[in-house]
Design a protein around this motif. Structure first.
Motif, PDB file in Angstrom:
ATOM      1  N   ALA A 100      20.769  53.506  33.927  1.00  0.00           N
ATOM      2  CA  ALA A 100      21.997  53.077  33.474  1.00  0.00           C
ATOM      3  C   ALA A 100      21.773  51.549  32.590  1.00  0.00           C
ATOM      4  CB  ALA A 100      22.546  52.663  34.875  1.00  0.00           C
ATOM      5  N   VAL A 101      20.595  50.984  32.850  1.00  0.00           N
ATOM      6  CA  VAL A 101      20.160  49.830  32.162  1.00  0.00           C
ATOM      7  C   VAL A 101      19.916  50.007  30.543  1.00  0.00           C
ATOM      8  CG1 VAL A 101      20.141  48.400  34.102  1.00  0.00           C
ATOM      9  CG2 VAL A 101      17.923  49.271  33.249  1.00  0.00           C
ATOM     10  N   GLY A 102      19.597  51.220  30.228  1.00  0.00           N
ATOM     11  CA  GLY A 102      19.417  51.495  28.838  1.00  0.00           C
ATOM     12  C   GLY A 102      18.015  52.442  28.843  1.00  0.00           C
ATOM     13  N   TYR A 143      13.864  47.771  28.112  1.00  0.00           N
ATOM     14  CA  TYR A 143      14.274  48.881  27.562  1.00  0.00           C
ATOM     15  C   TYR A 143      14.895  48.736  26.077  1.00  0.00           C
ATOM     16  CZ  TYR A 143      12.958  51.691  31.661  1.00  0.00           C
ATOM     17  OH  TYR A 143      12.464  52.173  32.749  1.00  0.00           O
ATOM     18  N   CYS A 144      15.532  47.755  26.305  1.00  0.00           N
ATOM     19  CA  CYS A 144      16.406  47.336  24.665  1.00  0.00           C
ATOM     20  C   CYS A 144      15.560  46.178  23.993  1.00  0.00           C
ATOM     21  CB  CYS A 144      17.830  46.803  25.095  1.00  0.00           C
ATOM     22  SG  CYS A 144      18.421  47.838  26.353  1.00  0.00           S
ATOM     23  N   PRO A 152      16.554  45.535  31.979  1.00  0.00           N
ATOM     24  CA  PRO A 152      17.150  45.940  30.459  1.00  0.00           C
ATOM     25  C   PRO A 152      16.526  45.505  29.339  1.00  0.00           C
ATOM     26  CG  PRO A 152      18.769  45.147  32.151  1.00  0.00           C
ATOM     27  CD  PRO A 152      17.513  44.693  32.819  1.00  0.00           C
ATOM     28  N   ALA A 160      22.101  55.941  25.323  1.00  0.00           N
ATOM     29  CA  ALA A 160      21.045  54.896  26.147  1.00  0.00           C
ATOM     30  C   ALA A 160      21.096  53.717  25.350  1.00  0.00           C
ATOM     31  CB  ALA A 160      19.808  55.805  26.235  1.00  0.00           C
ATOM     32  N   GLU A 161      20.908  53.543  24.046  1.00  0.00           N
ATOM     33  CA  GLU A 161      20.898  52.457  23.380  1.00  0.00           C
ATOM     34  C   GLU A 161      22.240  51.569  23.716  1.00  0.00           C
ATOM     35  OE1 GLU A 161      19.251  51.086  20.797  1.00  0.00           O
ATOM     36  OE2 GLU A 161      17.461  52.412  20.741  1.00  0.00           O
ATOM     37  N   ARG A 185      24.092  51.781  26.154  1.00  0.00           N
ATOM     38  CA  ARG A 185      24.034  51.138  27.671  1.00  0.00           C
ATOM     39  C   ARG A 185      23.279  49.934  27.708  1.00  0.00           C
ATOM     40  NH1 ARG A 185      23.545  56.728  29.182  1.00  0.00           N
ATOM     41  NH2 ARG A 185      21.336  56.408  29.671  1.00  0.00           N
ATOM     42  N   GLY A 186      22.234  49.811  26.948  1.00  0.00           N
ATOM     43  CA  GLY A 186      21.107  48.991  27.378  1.00  0.00           C
ATOM     44  C   GLY A 186      21.467  47.668  26.367  1.00  0.00           C
ATOM     45  N   MET A 235      10.173  50.954  26.242  1.00  0.00           N
ATOM     46  CA  MET A 235       9.705  50.089  27.181  1.00  0.00           C
ATOM     47  C   MET A 235       8.048  49.906  26.420  1.00  0.00           C
ATOM     48  SD  MET A 235       9.198  50.102  31.143  1.00  0.00           S
ATOM     49  CE  MET A 235      10.123  49.060  31.795  1.00  0.00           C
ATOM     50  N   ASN A 247      20.276  59.788  23.418  1.00  0.00           N
ATOM     51  CA  ASN A 247      19.407  58.522  22.844  1.00  0.00           C
ATOM     52  C   ASN A 247      19.996  57.344  22.480  1.00  0.00           C
ATOM     53  OD1 ASN A 247      16.838  59.357  23.817  1.00  0.00           O
ATOM     54  ND2 ASN A 247      16.289  59.983  21.822  1.00  0.00           N
TER      55      ASN A 247
END
Lengths: 429, 244
Positions: free
Chosen positions: A342-344, B124-125, B121, B92-93, B95-96, A1, B89
């Protein structure tokens, strides 16, 4: 972010619980405000000490009779420091160049029908040189323009070394004193009565003004009557007074050696004995600029320790408050953390988010604390003889310390948030 | 199509492929085998319903498929990336970028507007994309679910159906490989639930791959294919083919 998103998000979260955030800030506010105010007090005290003792040159030693506390009041010890002690010193003590001496007494002076009561001083011929260092200058003197002791003379002249040695009945008047006694006429050449002694006025000082903004004694340099010290002792004192001396030595580098020489000289003249532990029972005190600075540094060190302790306690309390609120916040927002994961969101995103919130609280607290501290300075000054001066460096310092508090106490809740199991977090009710 | 017969031959077409997926939990002194060797292949554009009684392991399977949980043993490929061996990590990538979640209880962030929830989302991505681009993409996704006029509203100002639509938009916004829906109509009345299923069917019609967990045969009927979990084992078919 991105950082901007993180900061925006932190602002939003903190703003969602304004009262809670404000109460949490309180510890940091008090801590930072006290740091600012206390540093200002220390700084003000230092400035006052510096300005008060600036007249004492690096090659000068102040010498006076020692006094000790007896039955609740200071009483002089041993023998008086006499005019002859000072007069003979340059001949006997190799490192002493000359000795400036003074005595003071409140007297009544009269010319014709005009009478003034005034603190007269008996001084040596070099007295005007020292006026230079006492934050006094001729009135309306151009700023920055150098002046010599001759510029202090308005009319006539100052007395000579010869007149001091012979005890000539002469005097020099301050500007205001001359006006009071002679109402505008030229006093030079006239004879006035000083108590019961006739005294020839040989000079009048120029009108002087104090350049010391913090002139705490509010003394008027124009209310003066100066006469040779020997004359004053001879005519105005019933018994030999104790003389206050400023000893000028030849080499500022050898000031400690000079102190030794002066001690030996006075011990011999005053026949000072040692006590049972082998320490001389001196009846005089010597002070140098180095001594004053040393005492001042000692006081500053004690003060700093006190300050550090106080700041540490309040900031730790503030930090614990922040940690507590952040832990509550993590628990309340467990579900949100689950959604973000969950959203990354990576663990570091969650750590940054909660850490930033803690830092935001502590920095806001420090901002309020700085403002409060600055506003409190006048109050602190009124409790400290009017001496408190904002130390500019204290503002970044307070900011830095608050930042550190936020990071230190926000880290654990932030790590706890990041280590949540996303599945458990999403199920959290 | 059999569950495991497509392995290998349809690798390129498959979005999800698992091989002997096992998940064990330690509960006190007992070991719970939530998944006991699940082989599942989901191909591009498929709409798969996972059914089963509670405790059958369907939610655990969905969590593993969604990279929220890691298998104790077995392999899992998502679009030919072996995600079962990825570090947190990297997960997480995945998931995003590759997965969109729809939850029974919507899981929208309170105090965030609909479009902000949808763009979460992307933050974050696609953090490097400017916020105006993120907002434009969020608005696009909201338009897709018919909620562009509610973009500025917070979840508390939206009805249950609208909230789930926002959640669907959030799942769509990264254009993921698969949407994983966990009882998407579970908290909705039947009419609203039917609307949501209609929307999911439309998305499926547009080629979106969906895996949905449900215990409701009526809901499962919307899926093109139904698999049933029982005691940690997966079998093809389910109640959706049965009369109700």
């Amino acid at each position: 972010m991105s950082l901007i998103n993180l900061i925006r998000s932190a602002f939003r979260s903190v703003a969602a619980n304004k009262l809670r955030a404000l109460l949490t800030m309180l510890g940091v506010v008090i801590g930072v405000a006290s740091v600012i105010a206390m540093l200002a007090l220390g700084n003000g005290a230092r400035a006052a000490v510096n300005s008060t003792f600036q007249f004492l040159g690096a090659n000068q030693i102040q010498l006076g009779q020692r006094s000790s506390m007896q039955e609740g009041q200071f009483k002089p010890m041993g023998q008086k420091l006499t005019y002859l002690d000072g007069l003979n010193m340059p001949d006997v003590v190799p490192l002493v160049e000359h000795v400036e001496m003074s005595v003071g007494k409140t007297i009544r002076a009269r010319f014709s029908r005009n009478t003034v009561e005034i603190a007269a001083s008996g001084v040596t011929a070099d007295a005007l040189e020292n006026l230079n260092n006492q934050k006094v200058q001729p009135t309306n003197w151009p700023t920055g323009e150098p002046f010599t002791s001759l510029d202090f003379i308005g009319e006539g002249r100052f007395f000579t070394q010869e007149e001091v040695l012979t005890g000539a009945p002469v005097c020099v008047l301050g500007h205001q004193t001359a006006l009071d006694l002679f109402a505008g006429d030229n006093p030079v050449g006239e004879t006035i009565w000083v108590e019961r002694t006739r005294c020839l006025v040989i000079g009048v000082l120029a009108e002087l003004e104090s350049t010391d903004a913090q002139n705490r004694y509010k003394s008027d340099p124009n209310q003066a009557l100066m006469m040779p010290i020997s004359t004053m002792i001879k005519t105005l004192f019933d018994e030999e007074p104790s003389v206050y001396m400023t000893v000028h030595i030849r080499d500022a580098e050898r000031i400690d050696e000079a102190k030794q020489q002066i001690s030996s000289y006075l011990r011999e003249r005053h026949q000072i004995q040692k006590d049972e532990t082998g320490i001389y029972l001196d009846d005089f005190d010597m002070t140098t600029r180095k001594d004053i600075l040393g005492q001042q540094q000692e006081a500053a060190r004690t003060f700093s320790l006190l300050l550090a302790a106080m700041a540490t306690v309040s900031l730790v309390v503030g930090g614990i408050g922040i940690m507590n609120v952040m832990l509550v916040s993590v628990t309340e927002r467990t579900r949100e953390i689950g959604v973000r994961l969950a959203v990354g969101a990576k663990q570091k995103d969650i750590v940054s988010q909660f850490l930033l919130e803690a830092i935001l609280i502590s920095l806001s607290g420090s901002l309020v604390g700085i403002v409060t501290g600055v506003l409190v300075i006048p109050l602190a000054a009124s409790l400290n003889n009017g001496v408190a001066l904002l130390l500019p460096g204290s503002i970044p310092l307070a900011f830095g310390v608050a930042l550190l508090t936020g990071v230190l106490f926000g880290l654990y809740p932030a790590l706890r948030a990041a280590r949540l199991d996303p599945i458990e977090a999403l199920r959290y009710e | 199509m059999s569950i495991s017969s497509t392995l290998g031959s349809h690798m390129a077409e498959s979005v999800i492929r698992t091989e002997s997926l096992t998940r064990m939990y330690q509960m006190g002194n007992n070991t719970v085998n939530a998944l006991r060797g699940v082989d599942l292949t989901v191909r591009h554009g498929e709409f798969v319903a996972l059914m089963g009684a509670s405790g059958s392991g369907k939610s655990t399977l969905l969590h593993v498929l969604g990279c929220l949980d890691r298998p104790s043993a077995g392999e899992y490929w998502l679009e030919d990336v072996k995600v079962s061996s990825l570090k947190p990590n990297a997960l997480a990538e995945v998931r995003g970028h590759r997965i969109g979640f729809i939850f029974q209880n919507f899981n929208l962030l309170p105090r965030f507007s609909a479009w902000e929830n949808v763009s979460l989302p992307l933050a974050y991505c696609h953090g490097k994309a400017s916020s105006s681009i993120q907002r434009a993409r969020a608005m696009e996704a909201l338009t897709r679910v018919g909620l562009e006029h509610r973009a500025g509203h917070q979840p508390t100002e939206l009805s249950g159906g609208e909230r789930q639509r926002v959640a669907i938009a959030r799942a769509l916004v990264t254009q993921p490989a698969v949407i994983l829906a966990d009882e998407p109509t579970g908290n909705l009345d039947s009419t609203t639930g039917a609307d949501i299923m209609k929307l999911l069917s439309e998305l499926h019609g547009e080629g979106v791959t969906i895996v949905m967990v449900t215990h409701d045969p009526l809901i499962a009927r919307h899926a093109g294919r139904t698999c049933t979990m029982q005691d940690g084992l997966l079998s093809e078919g389910g109640s959706s083919h049965e009369p109700y």
